[in-house]
Every structure is written in structure tokens, then in C-alpha cells.
Design an enzyme around this catalytic site. Sequence first.
Site, PDB file in Angstrom:
ATOM      1  N   HIS A 229       0.875  -1.184   0.000  1.00  0.00           N
ATOM      2  CA  HIS A 229       0.000   0.000   0.000  1.00  0.00           C
ATOM      3  C   HIS A 229       0.911   1.233   0.000  1.00  0.00           C
ATOM      4  O   HIS A 229       1.697   1.410  -0.925  1.00  0.00           O
ATOM      5  CB  HIS A 229      -0.909  -0.108   1.233  1.00  0.00           C
ATOM      6  CG  HIS A 229      -2.091   0.814   1.286  1.00  0.00           C
ATOM      7  ND1 HIS A 229      -2.449   1.657   0.268  1.00  0.00           N
ATOM      8  CD2 HIS A 229      -3.018   1.024   2.269  1.00  0.00           C
ATOM      9  CE1 HIS A 229      -3.537   2.334   0.615  1.00  0.00           C
ATOM     10  NE2 HIS A 229      -3.901   1.976   1.832  1.00  0.00           N
ATOM     11  N   HIS A 268      -2.466  -2.451  -9.567  1.00  0.00           N
ATOM     12  CA  HIS A 268      -3.501  -1.893  -8.703  1.00  0.00           C
ATOM     13  C   HIS A 268      -4.720  -2.796  -8.738  1.00  0.00           C
ATOM     14  O   HIS A 268      -5.040  -3.363  -9.782  1.00  0.00           O
ATOM     15  CB  HIS A 268      -3.890  -0.484  -9.176  1.00  0.00           C
ATOM     16  CG  HIS A 268      -4.547   0.328  -8.112  1.00  0.00           C
ATOM     17  ND1 HIS A 268      -5.897   0.244  -7.875  1.00  0.00           N
ATOM     18  CD2 HIS A 268      -4.038   1.192  -7.210  1.00  0.00           C
ATOM     19  CE1 HIS A 268      -6.190   1.050  -6.868  1.00  0.00           C
ATOM     20  NE2 HIS A 268      -5.082   1.635  -6.444  1.00  0.00           N
ATOM     21  N   ASP A 322       2.466   5.466  -6.585  1.00  0.00           N
ATOM     22  CA  ASP A 322       3.695   5.351  -5.805  1.00  0.00           C
ATOM     23  C   ASP A 322       4.956   5.240  -6.656  1.00  0.00           C
ATOM     24  O   ASP A 322       6.055   5.220  -6.114  1.00  0.00           O
ATOM     25  CB  ASP A 322       3.617   4.119  -4.882  1.00  0.00           C
ATOM     26  CG  ASP A 322       2.647   4.339  -3.739  1.00  0.00           C
ATOM     27  OD1 ASP A 322       2.561   5.477  -3.264  1.00  0.00           O
ATOM     28  OD2 ASP A 322       1.973   3.380  -3.327  1.00  0.00           O
TER      29      ASP A 322
HETATM   30  N1  CMC Z   1       4.806  -6.409 -10.404  1.00  0.00           N
HETATM   31  C1  CMC Z   1       4.719  -7.579 -11.055  1.00  0.00           C
HETATM   32  N2  CMC Z   1       3.573  -8.292 -11.170  1.00  0.00           N
HETATM   33  C2  CMC Z   1       2.473  -7.775 -10.600  1.00  0.00           C
HETATM   34  C3  CMC Z   1       2.502  -6.544  -9.913  1.00  0.00           C
HETATM   35  C4  CMC Z   1       3.728  -5.863  -9.826  1.00  0.00           C
HETATM   36  N3  CMC Z   1       3.816  -4.705  -9.172  1.00  0.00           N
HETATM   37  N4  CMC Z   1       1.276  -6.301  -9.436  1.00  0.00           N
HETATM   38  C5  CMC Z   1       0.501  -7.321  -9.808  1.00  0.00           C
HETATM   39  N5  CMC Z   1       1.227  -8.221 -10.511  1.00  0.00           N
HETATM   40  C6  CMC Z   1       0.743  -9.482 -11.093  1.00  0.00           C
HETATM   41  C7  CMC Z   1       0.707 -10.575 -10.029  1.00  0.00           C
HETATM   42  O1  CMC Z   1       1.921 -11.275  -9.968  1.00  0.00           O
HETATM   43  C8  CMC Z   1      -0.451 -11.424 -10.522  1.00  0.00           C
HETATM   44  O2  CMC Z   1       0.003 -12.179 -11.624  1.00  0.00           O
HETATM   45  P1  CMC Z   1      -0.570 -13.674 -11.902  1.00  0.00           P
HETATM   46  O3  CMC Z   1      -2.043 -13.481 -12.135  1.00  0.00           O
HETATM   47  O4  CMC Z   1       0.191 -14.120 -13.089  1.00  0.00           O
HETATM   48  O5  CMC Z   1      -0.277 -14.459 -10.645  1.00  0.00           O
HETATM   49  C9  CMC Z   1      -1.451 -10.395 -11.067  1.00  0.00           C
HETATM   50  O6  CMC Z   1      -0.642  -9.278 -11.472  1.00  0.00           O
HETATM   51  C10 CMC Z   1      -2.459  -9.916 -10.034  1.00  0.00           C
HETATM   52  O7  CMC Z   1      -1.759  -9.459  -8.889  1.00  0.00           O
HETATM   53  P2  CMC Z   1      -2.328  -9.474  -7.421  1.00  0.00           P
HETATM   54  O8  CMC Z   1      -1.185  -9.322  -6.464  1.00  0.00           O
HETATM   55  O9  CMC Z   1      -3.236 -10.637  -7.230  1.00  0.00           O
HETATM   56  O10 CMC Z   1      -3.199  -8.163  -7.434  1.00  0.00           O
HETATM   57  P3  CMC Z   1      -3.889  -7.478  -6.181  1.00  0.00           P
HETATM   58  O11 CMC Z   1      -5.054  -6.765  -6.712  1.00  0.00           O
HETATM   59  O12 CMC Z   1      -4.113  -8.466  -5.095  1.00  0.00           O
HETATM   60  O13 CMC Z   1      -2.768  -6.484  -5.647  1.00  0.00           O
HETATM   61  C11 CMC Z   1      -1.320  -4.634  -5.567  1.00  0.00           C
HETATM   62  C12 CMC Z   1      -2.686  -5.133  -6.019  1.00  0.00           C
HETATM   63  C13 CMC Z   1      -1.262  -3.122  -5.704  1.00  0.00           C
HETATM   64  C14 CMC Z   1      -1.102  -4.983  -4.082  1.00  0.00           C
HETATM   65  C15 CMC Z   1      -0.235  -5.295  -6.429  1.00  0.00           C
HETATM   66  O14 CMC Z   1      -0.367  -4.859  -7.765  1.00  0.00           O
HETATM   67  C16 CMC Z   1       1.161  -5.012  -5.912  1.00  0.00           C
HETATM   68  O15 CMC Z   1       1.640  -5.733  -5.025  1.00  0.00           O
HETATM   69  N6  CMC Z   1       1.863  -3.957  -6.445  1.00  0.00           N
HETATM   70  C17 CMC Z   1       3.162  -3.575  -5.946  1.00  0.00           C
HETATM   71  C18 CMC Z   1       3.012  -2.727  -4.695  1.00  0.00           C
HETATM   72  C19 CMC Z   1       2.470  -1.364  -4.989  1.00  0.00           C
HETATM   73  O16 CMC Z   1       2.920  -0.670  -5.891  1.00  0.00           O
HETATM   74  N7  CMC Z   1       1.505  -0.916  -4.168  1.00  0.00           N
HETATM   75  C20 CMC Z   1       0.908   0.421  -4.288  1.00  0.00           C
HETATM   76  C21 CMC Z   1      -0.514   0.343  -4.754  1.00  0.00           C
HETATM   77  S1  CMC Z   1      -1.211   1.893  -5.307  1.00  0.00           S
HETATM   78  C22 CMC Z   1      -1.144   3.006  -4.011  1.00  0.00           C
HETATM   79  C23 CMC Z   1      -1.580   2.471  -2.714  1.00  0.00           C
HETATM   80  O17 CMC Z   1      -2.629   1.863  -2.579  1.00  0.00           O
HETATM   81  O18 CMC Z   1      -0.870   2.695  -1.750  1.00  0.00           O
END
Ligand code: CMC
Length: 386
Positions: A229, A268, A322
Site C-alpha cells: 500500500h 492496482h 507510488d
Molecule cells: N509487479 C509484477 N507483477 C504484478 C505486480 C507488480 N507490481 N502487481 C501485480 N502483478 C501481477 C501478479 O503477480 C499477478 O500475476 P498472476 O495473475 O500471473 O499471478 C497479477 O498481477 C495480479 O496481482 P495481485 O497481487 O493478485 O493483485 P492485487 O489486486 O491483489 O494487488 C497490488 C494489487 C497493488 C497490491 C499489487 O499490484 C502489488 O503488489 N503492487 C506492488 C506494490 C504497490 O505498488 N503498491 C501500491 C498500490 S497503489 C497506491 C496504494 O494503494 O498505496
Amino acid sequence: MSTEATEKKPIDFARGLEGVHVATTAISWIDGQNGVLLYRGIPIEEIAKHSNFEETSYLILYGKLPTKQQLEEFDAALKKNREIPDDLLDVIRKFPKDTHSMHVIRTAISFLGGFDPDAEDNTPEANYEKSIKIIAKFPTVVAAASIIRRGLEVIPPDSSLSMAANFLYMMSGEKPTAEEEKIMDTIMILHIEHGMNASTFSSIVTISTLADIYSAITSAIGTLKGPLHGGANERALRMIKEIGTRDNVRQYVENALANKQKIMGFGHRVYKAYDPRAKILRGYAESLSKSRGDMSGIEIAEEIEKIMIEKVGGKGIFPNVDFYSGLVYSHLNIPMEDFTPIFAMARSVGWCAHVMEYLEQNRIFRPRAVYVGSKDAHYVPIDERK
Ligand code: CMC
């Protein structure tokens, strides 16, 4: 009648509450497929261009743009409430210098609750007053935590300055240029509010027990801290520095993706298109890098973006708020440890607005977990256990 008979049928299980609506809201709206964000119906791009942090905070809290007089009164109330008690500064000084700043500010906001004689009053009037105090004091807390960690003297707030300019002043002792003030102000606007994200959800879970707004904001700060987050901004800049040069980017990103590692600042739950906030921040990161004569970070960041979109853009993974914010902060000479606290200080506006909105429709949060444990275990005396 048995309890089972009166129980409602459970709704489907959704890991991470994906797709589940937990409240109604009129505060902000996201169209994740098209990269649209509206604050009280107004596009974020219009707000970032024409408004400022004070006016946008009023919009988010009260539901409409203020008149000139309303804005002046709101601004005066914020200025009047910027000071924090000396006892709080003493508490901040007691933390070890390597404590993560989010621990310090979470403790500080909780501490302020203990000093507020109206802390337990959950009427809308009292909660608006307390929101103003929290929003006004937050930058003072963040700057004090930063300055004390760096071993310097605390700089008291200057009521002749805007929220953004005053924050930069308290961080360095120097009044910012008009350009720096505008950029800081816009960053704060972009972080004010973002729907039912994890920290906002935390805040309404806490208020749903009829706790108090300080407890709700304290919960939210704890939730924002994590790297999935608000903690992602700091991690994104650390990654850019670790990669070091543009030539290293492809291998770094390909390795990370092959090892199922997340690239911080991408992806996201709601946006499956380019986050509109990231677009604005990328513009600022570019212009500041040019004016500071240091293109190394932005070149690496833009290469990461290019390769990520090439590799995983098809899955809807794009830069989020971010990714570029850290580069902008670093050009404003803000230490990395303070990135997530700055996110929190701006987001305090959205948290307060959601807390007050949720209280109007309050019902305690009490979801269920799908039980997957044993149902036929028995107590074994300690001497007979293997
Ligand atoms: N890098 C590489 N792959 C990713 C990323 C990433 N940053 N984000 C998602 N994916 C892939 C993930 O590996 C998965 O792939 P597969 O379906 O092949 O297994 C797919 O996309 C779905 O990912 P998820 O983790 O199930 O998605 P989620 O909706 O549960 O999580 C998230 C959303 C923001 C936590 C995630 O995208 C993430 O961990 N991003 C990196 C951390 C980040 O930048 N967070 C800030 C979010 S925006 C501002 C805020 O809220 O603070």
C-alpha cells in the site's frame, strides 16, 4: 429456535475482499478500466491544475467547493491548529533514530487523541472539528519526526505559509520556491483520497465499533505502512537506486518477473489502466529532473515503465501513484523515510471524510472467515502429548 436457523446464508468468499462493496460513498469514484479518478465528481486533472490542498480538503470533507469566505475560514482554522504539544515532541525524541517513521507518526496521532478533550464525542460537529485538528497537525508531526530523526532542531509552523509551503519549510528551514510549493501542493492533492483502499477500510472498521476518530486514523496509518500500500513509494525509489543505470533495467525487471517478484509502484486492484495520478507525477518527475540537471533516476524509471508495459501491460499492470512520487520527493530533498508519512498526512483528509460518512450509515463490521480447521479434536492432558 437454534442459532443456525436464524443465521443468514453466507455470501461468497472473496479473498482480499476483491469486488466486494462494503459501504456507499459520495467522496470519490474510480473508473479502473479507463484510468479515471473523480473527487466529489470532479476529474482529478482539473483539481490538480486549478485547486490547492486546502480547497480540495474542504471539497472532500464537506462535499462541495467552498465559497471565498468558507475557504478563508477553513484555511484560518487549519493555520490555528498547526502547533503540536511539547509533550508530543518529547515522545518523538524518545524513539530510536532508526525507528521507521510510520511507527513514530502512528504513535503521535494516537497520542494527540489522548490530549483532545473531545476525543470521545462522535457527533458530526465534533468530528469535523477533530478532522481539522488532525489534518492541520499532521504535517507538523511528519516534519518533526523527520527533523528529530536527522538530529536537527524542530522548526515551528509558519502561519503565513500555505499547507504545502509550510510543510517544506518545516522539513528544511527554508521557504520553498513557487515551483516547489506548487509541486508539493499537487502531490498532496493527488494523495488526499482514493476510495475504499485498505487503509480507508481500516479506518471505517475501527469507527464502526463507535470507537473515535483518532483511533480510526491510527488504524489507517498502521495499514498504510505496508509495501503493498503506501510503503510502495519508498520501495520504488530504493529499487531505482539499486538498479543504478538504464542498461541494468531489462535484466532486473525480467529476473523479478521470472521470480514472481512484484515491481514496486506497479499494479492496482482497481486500475487496469494508467493511474491518472501517476501520469501527473511522471510529468513533475521529468520537469524537476531537467531543472535539477539530474536525469539518472527518471531515465531508469521510464525504462522500467517501458519494459513493464511491454511484459505485463496486457494484464492491466501500469505505474500507480507510488512509482514516480519518490523521484519527485527526492528532487525536493525529502528523505526516503518520509515518503510514506507524507502519503499519510495527505490521506488523513480522505480518512476523516470516510469516517464521518460511514458514521451516518453505521453498522459494525463483523464478517466471517471460512473455517477450514478440525471439528473432531479432543483435549489431551499435557503428559500424554507427543
Ligand atoms: N509487479 C509484477 N507483477 C504484478 C505486480 C507488480 N507490481 N502487481 C501485480 N502483478 C501481477 C501478479 O503477480 C499477478 O500475476 P498472476 O495473475 O500471473 O499471478 C497479477 O498481477 C495480479 O496481482 P495481485 O497481487 O493478485 O493483485 P492485487 O489486486 O491483489 O494487488 C497490488 C494489487 C497493488 C497490491 C499489487 O499490484 C502489488 O503488489 N503492487 C506492488 C506494490 C504497490 O505498488 N503498491 C501500491 C498500490 S497503489 C497506491 C496504494 O494503494 O498505496
